[in-house]
Motif scaffolding. Structure first.
Motif, mmCIF file in Angstrom:
data_model
loop_
_atom_site.group_PDB
_atom_site.id
_atom_site.type_symbol
_atom_site.label_atom_id
_atom_site.label_comp_id
_atom_site.label_asym_id
_atom_site.label_seq_id
_atom_site.Cartn_x
_atom_site.Cartn_y
_atom_site.Cartn_z
ATOM 1 N N ILE A 90 -8.452 -8.968 2.397
ATOM 2 C CA ILE A 90 -7.891 -8.801 1.044
ATOM 3 C C ILE A 90 -6.703 -9.755 0.937
ATOM 4 O O ILE A 90 -5.811 -9.745 1.786
ATOM 5 C CB ILE A 90 -7.461 -7.344 0.777
ATOM 6 N N GLN A 91 -6.730 -10.576 -0.108
ATOM 7 C CA GLN A 91 -5.726 -11.622 -0.299
ATOM 8 C C GLN A 91 -5.131 -11.545 -1.696
ATOM 9 O O GLN A 91 -5.838 -11.247 -2.666
ATOM 10 C CB GLN A 91 -6.390 -12.995 -0.102
ATOM 11 N N ALA A 92 -3.833 -11.833 -1.796
ATOM 12 C CA ALA A 92 -3.174 -11.936 -3.104
ATOM 13 C C ALA A 92 -3.446 -13.323 -3.680
ATOM 14 O O ALA A 92 -3.212 -14.328 -3.008
ATOM 15 C CB ALA A 92 -1.673 -11.713 -2.954
ATOM 16 N N LEU A 93 -3.946 -13.377 -4.915
ATOM 17 C CA LEU A 93 -4.188 -14.661 -5.577
ATOM 18 C C LEU A 93 -2.980 -15.096 -6.400
ATOM 19 O O LEU A 93 -2.904 -16.240 -6.850
ATOM 20 C CB LEU A 93 -5.418 -14.575 -6.485
ATOM 21 N N GLU A 94 -2.067 -14.171 -6.624
ATOM 22 C CA GLU A 94 -0.811 -14.435 -7.323
ATOM 23 C C GLU A 94 0.263 -13.659 -6.563
ATOM 24 O O GLU A 94 -0.061 -12.853 -5.691
ATOM 25 C CB GLU A 94 -0.848 -13.875 -8.750
ATOM 26 N N GLU A 95 1.519 -13.866 -6.914
ATOM 27 C CA GLU A 95 2.553 -12.976 -6.387
ATOM 28 C C GLU A 95 2.193 -11.574 -6.871
ATOM 29 O O GLU A 95 1.973 -11.362 -8.066
ATOM 30 C CB GLU A 95 3.918 -13.399 -6.918
ATOM 31 N N THR A 96 2.105 -10.640 -5.947
ATOM 32 C CA THR A 96 1.520 -9.336 -6.265
ATOM 33 C C THR A 96 2.377 -8.188 -5.734
ATOM 34 O O THR A 96 2.882 -8.249 -4.619
ATOM 35 C CB THR A 96 0.089 -9.240 -5.665
ATOM 36 N N GLU A 97 2.498 -7.157 -6.572
ATOM 37 C CA GLU A 97 3.150 -5.913 -6.155
ATOM 38 C C GLU A 97 2.096 -4.822 -6.131
ATOM 39 O O GLU A 97 1.321 -4.671 -7.080
ATOM 40 C CB GLU A 97 4.261 -5.529 -7.138
ATOM 41 N N VAL A 98 2.044 -4.086 -5.033
ATOM 42 C CA VAL A 98 1.067 -3.005 -4.896
ATOM 43 C C VAL A 98 1.751 -1.718 -4.464
ATOM 44 O O VAL A 98 2.841 -1.743 -3.887
ATOM 45 C CB VAL A 98 -0.040 -3.344 -3.858
ATOM 46 N N LEU A 99 1.083 -0.601 -4.742
ATOM 47 C CA LEU A 99 1.397 0.657 -4.077
ATOM 48 C C LEU A 99 0.357 0.817 -2.979
ATOM 49 O O LEU A 99 -0.830 0.567 -3.208
ATOM 50 C CB LEU A 99 1.272 1.835 -5.039
ATOM 51 N N THR A 100 0.788 1.218 -1.790
ATOM 52 C CA THR A 100 -0.168 1.449 -0.710
ATOM 53 C C THR A 100 -0.116 2.911 -0.306
ATOM 54 O O THR A 100 0.943 3.544 -0.345
ATOM 55 C CB THR A 100 0.142 0.578 0.533
ATOM 56 N N ILE A 101 -1.287 3.412 0.069
ATOM 57 C CA ILE A 101 -1.364 4.777 0.596
ATOM 58 C C ILE A 101 -2.173 4.728 1.885
ATOM 59 O O ILE A 101 -3.165 4.004 1.986
ATOM 60 C CB ILE A 101 -1.966 5.759 -0.438
ATOM 61 N N THR A 102 -1.712 5.470 2.896
ATOM 62 C CA THR A 102 -2.430 5.547 4.166
ATOM 63 C C THR A 102 -3.540 6.594 4.057
ATOM 64 O O THR A 102 -3.516 7.444 3.156
ATOM 65 C CB THR A 102 -1.477 5.965 5.300
ATOM 66 N N ALA A 103 -4.479 6.550 4.984
ATOM 67 C CA ALA A 103 -5.579 7.525 4.972
ATOM 68 C C ALA A 103 -5.073 8.966 5.117
ATOM 69 O O ALA A 103 -5.519 9.854 4.379
ATOM 70 C CB ALA A 103 -6.601 7.188 6.056
ATOM 71 N N PRO A 104 -4.111 9.251 6.032
ATOM 72 C CA PRO A 104 -3.604 10.634 6.109
ATOM 73 C C PRO A 104 -2.961 11.094 4.794
ATOM 74 O O PRO A 104 -3.170 12.227 4.347
ATOM 75 C CB PRO A 104 -2.583 10.587 7.244
ATOM 76 N N ASN A 105 -2.173 10.201 4.165
ATOM 77 C CA ASN A 105 -1.550 10.559 2.885
ATOM 78 C C ASN A 105 -2.584 10.712 1.779
ATOM 79 O O ASN A 105 -2.432 11.551 0.885
ATOM 80 C CB ASN A 105 -0.499 9.520 2.479
ATOM 81 N N TYR A 106 -3.625 9.906 1.839
ATOM 82 C CA TYR A 106 -4.716 10.014 0.866
ATOM 83 C C TYR A 106 -5.360 11.402 0.959
ATOM 84 O O TYR A 106 -5.598 12.064 -0.058
ATOM 85 C CB TYR A 106 -5.734 8.900 1.131
ATOM 86 N N GLU A 107 -5.625 11.856 2.190
ATOM 87 C CA GLU A 107 -6.218 13.183 2.381
ATOM 88 C C GLU A 107 -5.269 14.280 1.885
ATOM 89 O O GLU A 107 -5.700 15.248 1.239
ATOM 90 C CB GLU A 107 -6.571 13.416 3.856
ATOM 91 N N LEU A 108 -3.982 14.119 2.160
ATOM 92 C CA LEU A 108 -2.996 15.105 1.718
ATOM 93 C C LEU A 108 -2.906 15.176 0.194
ATOM 94 O O LEU A 108 -2.863 16.268 -0.383
ATOM 95 C CB LEU A 108 -1.606 14.759 2.279
ATOM 96 N N ILE A 109 -2.891 14.006 -0.450
ATOM 97 C CA ILE A 109 -2.737 13.988 -1.910
ATOM 98 C C ILE A 109 -3.955 14.613 -2.592
ATOM 99 O O ILE A 109 -3.837 15.306 -3.597
ATOM 100 C CB ILE A 109 -2.436 12.556 -2.420
ATOM 101 N N LEU A 110 -5.139 14.404 -2.005
ATOM 102 C CA LEU A 110 -6.353 15.017 -2.558
ATOM 103 C C LEU A 110 -6.310 16.539 -2.385
ATOM 104 O O LEU A 110 -6.738 17.286 -3.272
ATOM 105 C CB LEU A 110 -7.614 14.465 -1.882
ATOM 106 N N ALA A 111 -5.806 16.994 -1.245
ATOM 107 C CA ALA A 111 -5.742 18.431 -0.970
ATOM 108 C C ALA A 111 -4.700 19.130 -1.849
ATOM 109 O O ALA A 111 -4.915 20.244 -2.321
ATOM 110 C CB ALA A 111 -5.430 18.669 0.505
ATOM 111 N N GLU A 112 -3.568 18.455 -2.082
ATOM 112 C CA GLU A 112 -2.473 19.093 -2.825
ATOM 113 C C GLU A 112 -2.611 19.014 -4.337
ATOM 114 O O GLU A 112 -2.101 19.860 -5.055
ATOM 115 C CB GLU A 112 -1.132 18.448 -2.418
#
Length: 196
Positions: free
Chosen positions: A94-116
Motif C-alpha cells: 500500500i503506497q501513498a500517491l499524494e501526501e496522505t493522512e490516515v487513521l489506522t486501527i490494529t486488528a485487536p482494536n478492530y475486534e474491540l471496536i466491533l464488540a463494543e
C-alpha cells in the motif's frame, strides 16, 4: 466533527455516534507522496481510513511489473483484509500517491471496536458490501466491455481519479498499457472539445 465520524453517520444513517468513544481506537499517521504504508510480504498489522490524500494497493508480479488492484481517496478504507484479520503477511503493498493522512486501527482494536459498538459492525458490513459490489463491477467491465466503453464509464463514475492518479498507475489498474490509455484520453478530450 472528525471525517470518520461523519462517514459513519452518513453510511449508517445514525446521527448519535459517540465520536469521543470511537476515535481513541485509532491513531493518526501521515505519509509523504510515494511513502509505503504496508509492504508486500510483511505482516499486515493495520487497516487504513483515508482522511486526506490517495492510496493505492498493488502487487509485483513474477515479471517485476506492478499490478494495481485498488485505490482509496478520502473516506475510503484500505488494507489486505485477509492478512489483516489473520495476522499473516500481506500479498500487497500500500503506497501513498499524494501526501496522505490516515487513521489506522490494529486488528485487536478492530475486534474491540466491533464488540463494543454494534453500529461499527453495521458500518463495516455496509462498507464491505459496497466494496464487493464495486469489485465485481470492475471485473465485469474489464472482461466484458470494449476498452473504450470501459474507459468512458470509469471516467464518468470516478472523474477524480483521472486528475489525481498518475497515468502509468491508472493504466495498470484498468488493464491498459500507458500508451493505450494516453490514446483514449486524447480521443476523449477531442470529443469533448468538438461537442462544445
Amino acid at each position: 466533527m472528525h471525517p470518520l465520524i461523519q462517514h459513519i453517520q452518513k453510511i449508517t444513517s445514525d446521527s448519535a455516534i459517540n465520536g469521543e468513544a470511537i476515535l481513541p481506537f485509532f491513531k493518526t499517521k501521515t505519509f509523504r507522496k510515494k511513502g509505503i504504508l504496508q509492504e508486500q510480504d510483511e505482516r499486515c498489522l493495520s487497516y487504513f481510513f483515508v482522511v486526506k490524500g490517495c492510496l493505492r494497493l498493488f502487487f509485483v508480479d513474477d515479471n517485476g511489473a506492478e499490478q494495481t488492484m485498488q485505490f482509496a481517496l478520502e473516506n475510503w478504507w484500505m488494507t489486505d483484509l485477509n492478512a489483516f484479520r489473520s495476522g499473516r503477511k500481506s500479498a500487497y503493498t500500500i503506497q501513498a500517491l499524494e501526501e496522505t493522512e490516515v487513521l489506522t486501527i490494529t486488528a485487536p482494536n478492530y475486534e474491540l471496536i466491533l464488540a463494543e459498538f454494534p453500529v461499527m459492525q453495521h458500518y463495516f458490513r455496509l462498507i464491505y458490501e459496497r466494496a464487493y459490489a464495486a469489485s465485481l463491477l470492475r471485473i465485469q467491465m474489464i472482461s466484458r466491455m470494449p476498452k473504450p466503453e470501459f474507459y468512458e464509464l470509469f471516467q464518468s463514475k470516478y472523474p477524480e481519479f483521472l486528475q489525481r492518479i498518475p497515468q502509468k498507475i491508472l493504466a495498470s489498474f484498468l488493464g491498459f498499457t500507458p500508451e493505450y490509455l494516453s490514446e483514449l484520453r486524447k480521443k476523449s478530450i477531442k470529443m469533448t472539445n468538438n461537442s462544445q
